[in-house]
Design a protein around this motif. Structure first.
Motif, mmCIF file in Angstrom:
data_model
loop_
_atom_site.group_PDB
_atom_site.id
_atom_site.type_symbol
_atom_site.label_atom_id
_atom_site.label_comp_id
_atom_site.label_asym_id
_atom_site.label_seq_id
_atom_site.Cartn_x
_atom_site.Cartn_y
_atom_site.Cartn_z
ATOM 1 N N GLU A 150 -5.141 3.895 14.773
ATOM 2 C CA GLU A 150 -6.492 4.133 15.200
ATOM 3 C C GLU A 150 -6.981 3.032 16.127
ATOM 4 O O GLU A 150 -6.929 1.988 15.680
ATOM 5 N N LEU A 151 -7.158 3.433 17.318
ATOM 6 C CA LEU A 151 -7.348 2.361 18.353
ATOM 7 C C LEU A 151 -8.930 2.228 18.603
ATOM 8 O O LEU A 151 -9.585 3.187 18.934
ATOM 9 N N GLU A 152 -9.327 0.983 18.477
ATOM 10 C CA GLU A 152 -10.619 0.890 18.383
ATOM 11 C C GLU A 152 -11.103 0.136 19.952
ATOM 12 O O GLU A 152 -10.400 -0.731 20.411
ATOM 13 N N ASP A 170 -16.979 7.582 21.134
ATOM 14 C CA ASP A 170 -18.304 8.097 21.350
ATOM 15 C C ASP A 170 -18.431 9.163 22.148
ATOM 16 O O ASP A 170 -17.840 9.023 23.390
ATOM 17 N N PRO A 171 -19.257 10.505 22.018
ATOM 18 C CA PRO A 171 -18.963 11.470 22.903
ATOM 19 C C PRO A 171 -19.958 11.032 24.225
ATOM 20 O O PRO A 171 -19.915 12.235 25.068
ATOM 21 N N HIS A 185 -21.511 5.073 26.924
ATOM 22 C CA HIS A 185 -21.560 3.836 25.826
ATOM 23 C C HIS A 185 -20.432 3.104 25.734
ATOM 24 O O HIS A 185 -19.132 3.532 26.136
ATOM 25 N N VAL A 186 -20.918 1.884 25.445
ATOM 26 C CA VAL A 186 -19.777 0.868 25.287
ATOM 27 C C VAL A 186 -19.705 0.205 23.945
ATOM 28 O O VAL A 186 -20.465 0.294 23.157
ATOM 29 N N GLY A 187 -18.295 -0.487 23.654
ATOM 30 C CA GLY A 187 -18.336 -1.106 22.434
ATOM 31 C C GLY A 187 -17.271 -0.391 21.543
ATOM 32 O O GLY A 187 -16.246 -0.177 22.175
ATOM 33 N N ALA A 188 -17.169 -0.852 20.478
ATOM 34 C CA ALA A 188 -16.358 -0.685 19.528
ATOM 35 C C ALA A 188 -15.840 0.883 19.409
ATOM 36 O O ALA A 188 -14.530 1.253 19.403
ATOM 37 N N ASN A 189 -16.627 1.716 19.399
ATOM 38 C CA ASN A 189 -16.805 3.196 19.746
ATOM 39 C C ASN A 189 -16.793 3.521 21.354
ATOM 40 O O ASN A 189 -18.007 3.900 21.678
ATOM 41 N N LEU A 243 0.730 -1.222 0.134
ATOM 42 C CA LEU A 243 -0.046 -0.243 -0.101
ATOM 43 C C LEU A 243 0.671 0.926 -0.026
ATOM 44 O O LEU A 243 0.656 2.209 -0.845
ATOM 45 N N VAL A 244 2.060 1.382 0.769
ATOM 46 C CA VAL A 244 3.001 2.392 0.746
ATOM 47 C C VAL A 244 3.537 2.530 -0.474
ATOM 48 O O VAL A 244 3.592 3.698 -1.237
ATOM 49 N N ASP A 245 3.873 1.486 -1.126
ATOM 50 C CA ASP A 245 4.099 1.531 -2.516
ATOM 51 C C ASP A 245 3.206 2.215 -3.713
ATOM 52 O O ASP A 245 3.858 2.723 -4.602
ATOM 53 N N ALA A 246 2.186 1.992 -3.326
ATOM 54 C CA ALA A 246 1.158 2.829 -4.266
ATOM 55 C C ALA A 246 0.790 4.043 -3.754
ATOM 56 O O ALA A 246 -0.090 4.702 -4.494
ATOM 57 N N GLY A 247 1.724 4.706 -2.903
ATOM 58 C CA GLY A 247 1.430 5.929 -2.494
ATOM 59 C C GLY A 247 0.353 6.291 -1.580
ATOM 60 O O GLY A 247 0.002 7.584 -1.127
ATOM 61 N N LEU A 248 -0.154 5.204 -0.633
ATOM 62 C CA LEU A 248 -1.135 5.519 0.245
ATOM 63 C C LEU A 248 -0.408 5.584 1.661
ATOM 64 O O LEU A 248 0.562 4.749 1.978
ATOM 65 N N GLU A 249 -0.807 6.458 2.553
ATOM 66 C CA GLU A 249 -0.422 6.733 3.904
ATOM 67 C C GLU A 249 -1.261 5.404 4.630
ATOM 68 O O GLU A 249 -2.612 5.316 4.651
ATOM 69 N N VAL A 250 -0.443 4.781 5.466
ATOM 70 C CA VAL A 250 -1.137 3.356 6.303
ATOM 71 C C VAL A 250 -1.205 3.841 7.768
ATOM 72 O O VAL A 250 -0.348 4.478 8.357
ATOM 73 N N HIS A 251 -2.235 3.674 8.053
ATOM 74 C CA HIS A 251 -2.656 3.720 9.736
ATOM 75 C C HIS A 251 -2.899 2.203 10.172
ATOM 76 O O HIS A 251 -3.703 1.519 9.371
ATOM 77 N N THR A 252 -2.306 1.654 11.179
ATOM 78 C CA THR A 252 -2.904 0.834 11.918
ATOM 79 C C THR A 252 -4.159 0.703 12.423
ATOM 80 O O THR A 252 -4.606 1.757 13.158
ATOM 81 N N TRP A 253 -5.000 -0.363 12.439
ATOM 82 C CA TRP A 253 -6.417 -0.428 13.023
ATOM 83 C C TRP A 253 -6.246 -1.697 13.872
ATOM 84 O O TRP A 253 -6.113 -2.629 13.650
ATOM 85 N N VAL A 254 -6.270 -1.059 15.460
ATOM 86 C CA VAL A 254 -5.934 -2.021 16.409
ATOM 87 C C VAL A 254 -7.222 -2.086 17.055
ATOM 88 O O VAL A 254 -8.027 -1.389 17.783
ATOM 89 N N VAL A 255 -8.005 -3.418 17.263
ATOM 90 C CA VAL A 255 -9.018 -3.642 18.049
ATOM 91 C C VAL A 255 -8.466 -4.276 19.608
ATOM 92 O O VAL A 255 -7.734 -5.099 19.573
#
Length: 385
Positions: A161-163, A281-282, A286-290, A93-105
């Motif tokens: 991005e921490l889920e 979630d503001p 609230h509980v869960g992924a957000n 993905l980086v080679d294709a010019g995209l910035e990568v963020h990790t998605w961590v559950v």
């Protein structure tokens, strides 16, 4: 407005066309899973497979030496993401010019609950939620903090991005889920998500048996079909203001301190300029992924948040009031029609979100979307410019 699309490593690995196809959508980045829960996912364009079954929560790279000898540790993925699946996909993905963020559950792990049942949330009836680790327990917190640091800071990633960095509870799309027969409402969900494990029973600082009994009594009308209402006032109406305050006095600081510890651990492991965002979630309870957060608090420790905006951009407003000039407020929009998304209105939805303070977009989920959905995404992003 900068846009990033969610993807899994198995959407990319084995499909040489995937990185270019993602870049051609008009996104500037991808949020790529590095630690993820169990799932069954379609891969509608992959040349080798159409369905990937991730049998359990796992890290999608080889876990490090920090876990040696520890009872609670992340699980390596099976054949759905062998070896360093994240690293392979990130490199392409980086080679294709995209910035990568990790998605961590983080606090969402059914295998952990199955193998170490004492780590799970226990409701007022004594039922365990194996998918929901209790974030008040010291050993569980240590696992989540170290996992956040390791899974977030991977080669090729410019941010994370921490889920589910907070309390998890009843609401969870479990296999063959059968909990929709009763409409619990906002307050009922909260009461059914209160934890009564040994750590939490001590933490409430009162007679935990009496508190659990009060929760069960408060839920009785809900089981008979009475609406439970929404907002914290509805929780107080059901449980009583004094007991509701007891639960808040324990749960809110537990979640806040976990968020502080995890973000600090990520920053200590990360290079300069590495961005740390939370799925949030503001509404604090609230509980869960957000995870429910206090907007002012979380923006004081993280670089920004990713907010669920498919149902409307309203979650942005409490954060926009407290955001600094460089704060990231990313509106998360579902663009898979079959999952309730509306890719055809992406440009309109993005403008509404920007009007309430959104600075970026997150598109869920490029790997799951049909060709028609992706075509609509391309048109929407092109319209936004």
């Amino acid at each position: 407005m900068k846009a990033s699309a969610f993807v899994y490593p198995w959407d990319v690995n084995g499909d040489p066309a995937a990185p270019g196809r993602l870049a051609a959508l008009g996104v500037r980045g991808v949020t790529l899973a590095s630690a993820y829960h169990s799932t069954r996912a379609l891969t509608p364009r992959h040349p080798r497979h159409r369905v990937v079954t991730a049998a359990h929560a796992a890290v999608l790279y080889p876990p490090g030496e920090r876990w040696r000898g520890r009872a609670l540790r992340p699980y390596a993925a099976g054949d759905w993401a062998p070896g360093d699946a994240f690293g392979e996909a990130a490199g392409a993905l980086v080679d294709a010019g995209l910035e990568v963020h990790t998605w961590v559950v983080l606090a969402h792990n059914s295998r952990l609950g199955a193998e170490h049942p004492d780590t799970s949330v226990v409701n007022a009836y004594g039922d365990r939620y194996p998918w929901a680790p209790c974030v008040a327990q010291p050993a569980t917190r240590a696992l989540l903090v170290d996992l956040a640091a390791e899974a977030a800071v991977r080669p090729g990633a410019a941010g994370t991005e921490l889920e589910s960095l907070g309390w998890y509870g009843l609401a969870h799309l479990h296999a063959h889920d059968k909990i929709g027969g009763i409409t619990l409402g906002d307050a009922g969900q909260y009461l059914m998500s209160l934890c009564f494990c040994a750590t939490c029973r001590t933490g409430y600082g009162t007679d935990a048996d009496a508190l659990a009994a009060a929760v069960r009594e408060a839920l009785e009308p809900v089981w008979r079909g009475a609406p439970s209402g929404g907002g914290w006032a509805a929780v107080e109406d059901l449980l009583g203001a004094e007991r509701a305050a007891l639960t808040r006095a324990w749960r809110e600081p537990v979640a806040r301190s976990l968020q502080e510890e995890a973000v600090a651990a990520v920053r200590a492991a990360a290079p300069d300029g590495f961005r740390v965002l939370l799925h949030a979630d503001p509404v604090w309870y609230h509980v869960g992924a957000n995870a429910g957060v206090d907007p002012g608090h979380v923006l004081g420790i993280a670089d920004g948040v990713v907010l669920p905006c498919t149902g409307g951009p309203e979650p942005l407003a409490p954060f926009a009031e407290r955001a600094a000039g460089d704060t990231v407020l990313a509106a998360n929009l579902t663009v898979v029609s079959g999952m309730g998304g509306s890719p055809g209105t992406l440009a309109e939805d993005a403008r509404r979100a920007a009007g309430l303070g959104a600075t970026e977009l997150r598109l869920y989920h490029a790997g799951l979307a049909s060709d028609a959905d992706l075509e609509a995404v391309w048109r929407g992003l092109a319209e936004l410019g």
